[in-house]
Motif scaffolding. Structure first.
Motif, PDB file in Angstrom:
ATOM      1  N   GLN A   4       0.846  -1.176   0.000  1.00 35.21           N
ATOM      2  CA  GLN A   4       0.000   0.000   0.000  1.00 35.21           C
ATOM      3  C   GLN A   4       0.889   1.236   0.000  1.00 35.21           C
ATOM      4  OE1 GLN A   4      -2.331   1.600   3.485  1.00 35.21           O
ATOM      5  NE2 GLN A   4      -4.079   1.103   2.181  1.00 35.21           N
ATOM      6  N   LEU A   5       0.696   2.073  -0.999  1.00 34.46           N
ATOM      7  CA  LEU A   5       1.405   3.339  -1.083  1.00 34.46           C
ATOM      8  C   LEU A   5       0.534   4.443  -0.506  1.00 34.46           C
ATOM      9  CD1 LEU A   5       2.830   3.139  -4.718  1.00 34.46           C
ATOM     10  CD2 LEU A   5       3.764   2.186  -2.606  1.00 34.46           C
ATOM     11  N   SER A   6       1.186   5.435   0.083  1.00 32.27           N
ATOM     12  CA  SER A   6       0.487   6.596   0.617  1.00 32.27           C
ATOM     13  C   SER A   6       1.038   7.859  -0.021  1.00 32.27           C
ATOM     14  CB  SER A   6       0.667   6.677   2.139  1.00 32.27           C
ATOM     15  OG  SER A   6       0.158   5.539   2.783  1.00 32.27           O
ATOM     16  N   CYS A   7       0.180   8.842  -0.150  1.00 36.95           N
ATOM     17  CA  CYS A   7       0.574  10.144  -0.681  1.00 36.95           C
ATOM     18  C   CYS A   7      -0.060  11.200   0.212  1.00 36.95           C
ATOM     19  CB  CYS A   7       0.113  10.299  -2.118  1.00 36.95           C
ATOM     20  SG  CYS A   7       0.349  11.959  -2.786  1.00 36.95           S
ATOM     21  N   ALA A   8       0.772  11.876   0.987  1.00 37.58           N
ATOM     22  CA  ALA A   8       0.281  12.912   1.894  1.00 37.58           C
ATOM     23  C   ALA A   8       0.481  14.277   1.252  1.00 37.58           C
ATOM     24  CB  ALA A   8       1.037  12.836   3.216  1.00 37.58           C
TER      25      ALA A   8
END
Length: 124
Positions: free
Chosen positions: A19-23
């Motif tokens: 799972q990739l996250s982009c904040a």
């Protein structure tokens, strides 16, 4: 100015998940489009997924449809890319991108802001 910071990349075996996250460092993404792209060595940047923030509408190319899911967390101004059933051909640097209107989609030129990228490597 919008800053995007990706995280969650790594090494995984074929069939595994990441799972990739982009904040996003912005007050609100309420009228934005946020997309994920990837780029493998020697290849052009490829569209992976997009979400129109206000409606939650999502878009995928056939190459990842049914395996990848893009989602958002309003409270955290964060977009996620859940990647399942990973294949060696999914190996690439994955980038998060944003456009502060709901009109972007699958073309890199649609987007104004980009993260630094996170490496995803799928071993065979």
């Amino acid at each position: 100015q919008v800053q995007l910071v990706e995280s969650g990349g790594g090494l995984v075996e074929t069939g595994g998940s990441l799972q990739l996250s982009c904040a996003a460092s912005v007050r609100t993404l309420s009228r934005s489009t946020v997309g994920w792209f990837r780029q493998a060595p020697g290849k052009e940047r490829e569209f992976v997924a997009a979400i129109r923030w206000s409606a939650g509408t999502t878009y995928y190319p056939d190459s990842v449809k049914g395996r990848f899911t893009i989602s958002r967390d309003n409270a955290k101004n964060t977009v996620y890319l859940q990647m399942n059933s990973l294949k060696p051909e999914d190996t690439a640097v994955y980038y998060c991108a944003a456009k502060m209107t709901p009109f972007a989609l699958g073309a890199p030129d649609d987007y104004d802001y980009w993260g630094q990228g996170t490496q995803v490597t799928v071993s065979s």
